[in-house]
Design a protein around this motif. Structure first.
Motif, PDB file in Angstrom:
ATOM      1  N   VAL A  84       0.738  -1.154  -0.060  1.00 51.63           N
ATOM      2  CA  VAL A  84      -0.151   0.051   0.010  1.00 51.63           C
ATOM      3  C   VAL A  84       0.967   1.278  -0.105  1.00 51.63           C
ATOM      4  CG1 VAL A  84      -1.593   1.389   1.445  1.00 51.63           C
ATOM      5  CG2 VAL A  84      -1.974  -1.211   1.024  1.00 51.63           C
ATOM      6  N   GLY A  85       0.606   2.293  -0.923  1.00 50.40           N
ATOM      7  CA  GLY A  85       1.392   3.396  -0.909  1.00 50.40           C
ATOM      8  C   GLY A  85       2.816   3.096  -1.766  1.00 50.40           C
ATOM      9  N   GLY A  86       3.063   1.997  -2.233  1.00 52.40           N
ATOM     10  CA  GLY A  86       4.410   1.696  -2.731  1.00 52.40           C
ATOM     11  C   GLY A  86       4.473   1.951  -4.218  1.00 52.40           C
ATOM     12  N   PHE A  87       3.549   2.414  -4.933  1.00 47.94           N
ATOM     13  CA  PHE A  87       3.678   2.430  -6.314  1.00 47.94           C
ATOM     14  C   PHE A  87       4.608   3.289  -6.592  1.00 47.94           C
ATOM     15  CE2 PHE A  87      -1.107   1.221  -6.949  1.00 47.94           C
ATOM     16  CZ  PHE A  87      -0.721   0.040  -7.134  1.00 47.94           C
ATOM     17  N   ALA A  88       5.407   2.910  -7.866  1.00 48.12           N
ATOM     18  CA  ALA A  88       6.480   3.845  -8.226  1.00 48.12           C
ATOM     19  C   ALA A  88       6.082   4.580  -9.565  1.00 48.12           C
ATOM     20  CB  ALA A  88       7.739   2.937  -8.960  1.00 48.12           C
ATOM     21  N   GLN A  89       6.759   5.629  -9.663  1.00 49.56           N
ATOM     22  CA  GLN A  89       6.537   6.759 -10.660  1.00 49.56           C
ATOM     23  C   GLN A  89       6.664   6.062 -12.097  1.00 49.56           C
ATOM     24  OE1 GLN A  89       5.681  10.185 -10.203  1.00 49.56           O
ATOM     25  NE2 GLN A  89       5.231  10.204 -12.310  1.00 49.56           N
TER      26      GLN A  89
END
Ligand code: S3P
Length: 444
Positions: A84-89
């Motif tokens: 959760v909250g870990g998506f990369a650009q």
């Protein structure tokens, strides 16, 4: 600029439809399984995933956001998510093709991460309103950096670095909207609440629970739900079994009801009550739909259904049934055309913002084939006479469900029915033509 080549297809009256089939995996659950797998640290496995274009776009998007997403066999997928909250650009815009669900759910998932992402799609998706999801997501701290006309794709969203939990009373009955808020709420501390006046499909809630989130859903008012999600959970990797899609089963089901002499068994169709409004309506019309066996498959009830040709009669479909059959009105309208008497489908406003304006497109599909129809406010009236002349060419407007509905009509109408383009069927039902031919359908 590329010039799209259309792939027309014609359905003709022939022998009965007979056989036993399993339609592909549920589209709604497939999108959600990929997205939740991507938001979970560790290995998630999925079996029975729908490998249609819509879902494959979501898989690509999850990869672009940093998750490892692999196909390990037919319908079998493995995901190593980022948490959760870990998506990369992502390196470039995310393309969701034709899929409103993939796009709106991903907008929600990204809204809780401090990255800036551009969402895009095909000409149909570029016309569809995104404001409904942007309103709550802006309250949670996300910001629209760029868009066309305020809410159309291509749209660039800057996710919230510190997402805020909200209580959101949904102004439209939309599972996509509810799901977008819940997925953003995963990143927010405390409780995110969604209140819906009319209950919509609950696959996000069920899967969140399956992945270990604390989420409670309680009845609200006459037809609604109040859903409370505890934010910032440690999601646990899960195995997801995707049941057969009732919205896809709807096409061969109605085909069998209107083609004389037909008998079909549809295996392992998901019968979640928030998805089976069509089955209930067809039974009211006199359809022979028999439940052979029921069981639980990956947290959803499924049933083997036997469907035989039936003399149908027109019915009045109440507006409160719409959320449980929102994608099925096109094929219901085809059944209604073959029924004796008038079918009035009430409260279909939401059909105007689907892959096409489905209210107008359904009416056109029937009119061009000699069926009398009327749109009165948000209601669709089909004046069934027990038979359909056919002979028309149906404009599919980049909409898979218009294409499949029109083809089912052609299998039972006096003259063939031609569709201008069959390409979009692959968004939700990749082997539709092959499977229908295997049952005896004349599609050329
Ligand atoms: C879906 C929700 C429905 C439906 C769509 C799939 C989902 O859309 O039409 O095909 O998976 O959440 P809305 O939420 O816009 O009603």
């Amino acid at each position: 600029m590329s010039i799209a080549v259309l792939t027309p297809l014609t359905a003709r009256r022939g022998g009965p439809l007979k056989g036993r089939i399993r339609v592909p995996g549920d589209k709604s659950i497939s999108h959600r399984a990929l997205i939740l797998g991507a938001m979970t640290v560790g290995e998630t496995t999925i079996s029975g995933l729908l490998e249609g274009d819509d879902v494959l776009h979501t898989a690509d998007a999850m990869r672009a956001l940093g998750a490892k997403v692999e196909r390990t066999g037919e319908g079998a997928w493995r995901i190593h998510g980022v948490g959760v909250g870990g998506f990369a650009q992502p390196a470039g815009p995310l393309d969701f093709g034709n899929s409103g669900t993939g796009c709106r759910l991903a907008i929600g998932a990204v809204a809780g991460c401090g990255i800036t992402v551009t969402f895009d799609g095909d000409a149909s998706l570029r016309k569809r309103p995104m404001r409904r999801v942007l309103n709550p997501l802006e309250q949670m701290g996300a910001r629209v950096v760029a868009s066309v006309d305020g809410d159309r794709l291509p749209l660039t969203l800057k996710g919230a670095i510190d997402a805020l939990p909200i209580t959101y009373e949904s102004p439209v009955p939309s599972a996509q909207l509810k799901s977008a808020v819940l997925l953003a709420g995963l990143a927010a501390p405390g409780e995110t609440t969604v209140i819906e006046a009319e209950a919509t499909r609950d696959h996000t809630e069920r899967l969140l629970k399956h992945f270990g989130a604390k989420i409670v859903s309680k009845p609200h008012g006459d037809h609604g739900r109040r859903i409370v999600l505890q934010g910032q959970p440690e999601l646990e990797p899960a195995n997801v079994v995707v049941p057969a899609d009732p919205s896809s089963a709807a096409f061969p089901m109605v085909g069998a009801l209107i083609v004389p002499g037909s008998e079909l068994i549809l295996d392992a169709v998901m019968t979640n009550a928030l998805r089976t409004g069509l089955f209930a309506t067809l039974k009211e019309m006199g359809a022979n739909i028999e439940t052979l066996a029921t069981r639980d498959d990956g947290g959803e009830e499924v049933a083997d259904l036997r469907v035989t040709f039936s003399a149908l009669k027109g019915v009045d479909v109440p507006p409160e049934r719409a959320p449980s059959m929102i994608d099925e009105y096109l094929i219901l309208a085809v059944a209604a055309a073959f029924a004796q008497g008038t079918t009035r489908m009430r409260g279909l406003k939401e059909l105007r913002v689907k892959e096409s304006d489905r209210l107008e497109a359904t009416a056109d599909m029937l009119r061009v084939n000699g069926v009398k129809v009327e749109i009165i406010d948000d209601d669709l009236l089909v004046y069934g006479t027990g038979s359909v002349t056919g002979g028309g060419e149906v404009k599919t407007h980049m909409d898979h469900r218009i294409a499949m509905s029109a083809l089912m009509m052609g299998l039972a109408s006096e003259q063939p029915v031609r569709i201008d383009d069959s390409a979009f069927i692959a968004t939700s039902f990749p082997d539709f033509t092959g499977l229908m031919r295997s049952l005896g359908a004349d599609l050329t």
